[in-house]
Design a protein around this motif. Sequence first.
Motif, PDB file in Angstrom:
ATOM      1  N   HIS A  17      80.761  13.070  50.048  1.00 26.70           N
ATOM      2  CA  HIS A  17      79.562  12.799  50.832  1.00 26.70           C
ATOM      3  C   HIS A  17      79.874  11.591  51.707  1.00 26.70           C
ATOM      4  N   TYR A  18      80.168  11.869  52.972  1.00 23.44           N
ATOM      5  CA  TYR A  18      80.584  10.833  53.909  1.00 23.44           C
ATOM      6  C   TYR A  18      79.735  10.946  55.157  1.00 23.44           C
ATOM      7  N   SER A 253      75.515   8.504  42.161  1.00 27.64           N
ATOM      8  CA  SER A 253      75.170   8.720  43.563  1.00 27.64           C
ATOM      9  C   SER A 253      76.178   9.631  44.235  1.00 27.64           C
ATOM     10  N   TRP A 254      75.686  10.436  45.192  1.00 28.86           N
ATOM     11  CA  TRP A 254      76.590  11.291  45.960  1.00 28.86           C
ATOM     12  C   TRP A 254      77.308  10.474  47.031  1.00 28.86           C
ATOM     13  N   GLY A 255      76.552   9.777  47.851  1.00 31.59           N
ATOM     14  CA  GLY A 255      77.158   8.942  48.875  1.00 31.59           C
ATOM     15  C   GLY A 255      77.442   7.541  48.354  1.00 31.59           C
ATOM     16  N   ARG A 262      77.199   2.504  37.781  1.00 29.73           N
ATOM     17  CA  ARG A 262      77.176   3.335  36.572  1.00 29.73           C
ATOM     18  C   ARG A 262      78.258   4.415  36.649  1.00 29.73           C
ATOM     19  N   HIS A 263      79.499   3.969  36.721  1.00 30.31           N
ATOM     20  CA  HIS A 263      80.614   4.903  36.829  1.00 30.31           C
ATOM     21  C   HIS A 263      80.943   5.506  35.465  1.00 30.31           C
ATOM     22  N   LYS A 264      81.138   6.791  35.461  1.00 31.63           N
ATOM     23  CA  LYS A 264      81.572   7.457  34.241  1.00 31.63           C
ATOM     24  C   LYS A 264      82.996   7.015  33.917  1.00 31.63           C
ATOM     25  N   SER A 265      83.291   6.897  32.649  1.00 36.85           N
ATOM     26  CA  SER A 265      84.643   6.511  32.236  1.00 36.85           C
ATOM     27  C   SER A 265      85.595   7.680  32.427  1.00 36.85           C
ATOM     28  N   VAL A 266      86.883   7.396  32.397  1.00 38.15           N
ATOM     29  CA  VAL A 266      87.878   8.472  32.463  1.00 38.15           C
ATOM     30  C   VAL A 266      87.668   9.436  31.305  1.00 38.15           C
ATOM     31  N   GLY A 267      87.378   8.883  30.126  1.00 36.08           N
ATOM     32  CA  GLY A 267      87.150   9.748  28.973  1.00 36.08           C
ATOM     33  C   GLY A 267      85.987  10.697  29.178  1.00 36.08           C
ATOM     34  N   GLY A 286      82.159  14.457  42.667  1.00 38.58           N
ATOM     35  CA  GLY A 286      81.623  13.804  43.845  1.00 38.58           C
ATOM     36  C   GLY A 286      82.116  12.385  44.036  1.00 38.58           C
ATOM     37  N   VAL A 287      82.571  12.096  45.250  1.00 39.86           N
ATOM     38  CA  VAL A 287      83.086  10.781  45.633  1.00 39.86           C
ATOM     39  C   VAL A 287      82.366  10.344  46.908  1.00 39.86           C
TER      40      VAL A 287
END
Length: 424
Positions: A17-18, A253-255, A262-267, A286-287
Motif C-alpha cells: 500500500h503505497y 496498518s496497510w499503509g 504493533r508489529h507481529k514477531s517473526v514467530g 502487507g507492507v
Amino acid sequence: MPMQPWFSDAKLGIFLHYGIYAVDGVPESWAFYTGDVPHDRYMRQLDGFTASRYDPRAWADLFARTGARYAVLTARHHDGVALWGTAHGDLNVVRRTPAGRDLVAPYVDALRERGLKVGLYYSHSDWNHPDYASVVHPDPPAHDGVATNPYVTPKDGVEDPAAWARYLAYRDGQVGELVERFRPDLLWFDGEWERSEEQWRIRELARRILAGNPETVLNARMLSQGDYATPEQGLPVRIPDGPWELCLTVNDSWGHQPADDRHKSVGMLVRYFAETIGMGGNLLLGVGPREDGTVPEAQAERLTGLGDWIARHADAVYGTSAGLPPGHHYGPSTLSADGRTLYLFCFDAPREHVAVRGLRTPVKRVRVVGTGAELGHVVVGGLHEVPGVTWIDAPAPGDIDPYATVLALELDGDLDVYRGKGRD
C-alpha cells in the motif's frame, strides 16, 4: 478459464500500500472518508509525495529474499490517486506530485527481472471522482456508510445515469491502461461493496481484461468473475472453497503509519504462514513503504526473518498442497506434489513424541527438515479398519527450530487417512 497454476504454487506474496497517505501517515483513503482528516488536508499530501528514494529493484530483492513469488502494488486506491501517468483524469503522481514520474512501470520491470509475478491493485471506487457519487446501491451493505456517505451516494438520492456512465468509462479506461501497458499477472480489485455487480458491469469488465491478457488472475472482488477468495486480517476457521489468499499486515496498518508499532514477531508471521499453506492458501503480507519509497526497517527485518525460515524449510513450502485434515496432528501440515511426503509443522518444541492419528499409509522414514536428522517412529494400537497412532521420537534440542520445526514423513505409498468414528 482454469486458475493459473503459478498462483497456488506461489505460497507467499507481498501487498504494497503505497500512496500519498504515507506523507502524513494517515489511513489510506479512509482518513477523509470517515472524516478523521479533512479532505483538503488529506489532498495536500500530494505536495509532499516525492518518492525520492524509490527503488523497486531493492523492493524486488527484499521480496525474493522473503521467499515471495509475487507482489501486489496499489496502482490506484479509493482516493483516486493513480501511480502512473493515466490519460483518464489528471489525479496522478506524474502530474500532481513532486515525484513527477510513473511509479508502476519500474515496479513491473523490477519484479520481472527477479522472476516474480506482477500484481496490481485497483479500486472500483474513486471517492474523488466528480461522477462517482451518482447512483444508489440497490441493496447497500450495512457497514461503511455506503447508503449515506456523500463520497459514495448522491445526497438527495437522485441518480444521474449519464454521470455513472462517464465514471464507468473512466474506470474501464484506467483498467485498460494497466492491462495494455503492464500486462499484470494478477489484478487485485477492491471497493466492490459500494455497487452491485450489474452497476459495476463486472462481466463486461472481465471480458475486456481477459481479451487483452487471457491469463490475468482476478481476485474475488471481481464478484462472479473472480478466481480466488481474499479473507483479510484473520485466518478462516473453515477452508474457503477453491483457491484463496490471506491478506495480513505486518503491523496493524496497510499503509505507512509511523505511530503503529504493533508489529507481529517473526514467530507470529511463521505461524500465520504455516497455518495458511497448511490449509491450501497463500499469504499476501502487507507492507507500507514511507512516502520516499523505502520500506521501514521494522517491516524489512520481519520479512527477512520469515524468509530465512522459509529458506530452511523450502521443501515443505513450495510444490506442496494442504496436508492432513484437522484432528490428525496438533499443527498444520503440507503434502508433497507426488503425495509421498507429509510435512508436519510443530510450533512448540516436541516433548518425548509427536503423534499422528489415523494414518493408514506406512511411514518409511522420518527426518527433520533443515538438519536432516533422522527420527525413530513406531505405530501403537489399531484395530480392524482403525489404524494405530504413529509415535515419532522428539528431535534433539539442536534440531529444534526457534519458530517452527518441520518433520518430513516419507510414506510408503499415497497418503491415506482414516476419517471414521471407530467401532461402535
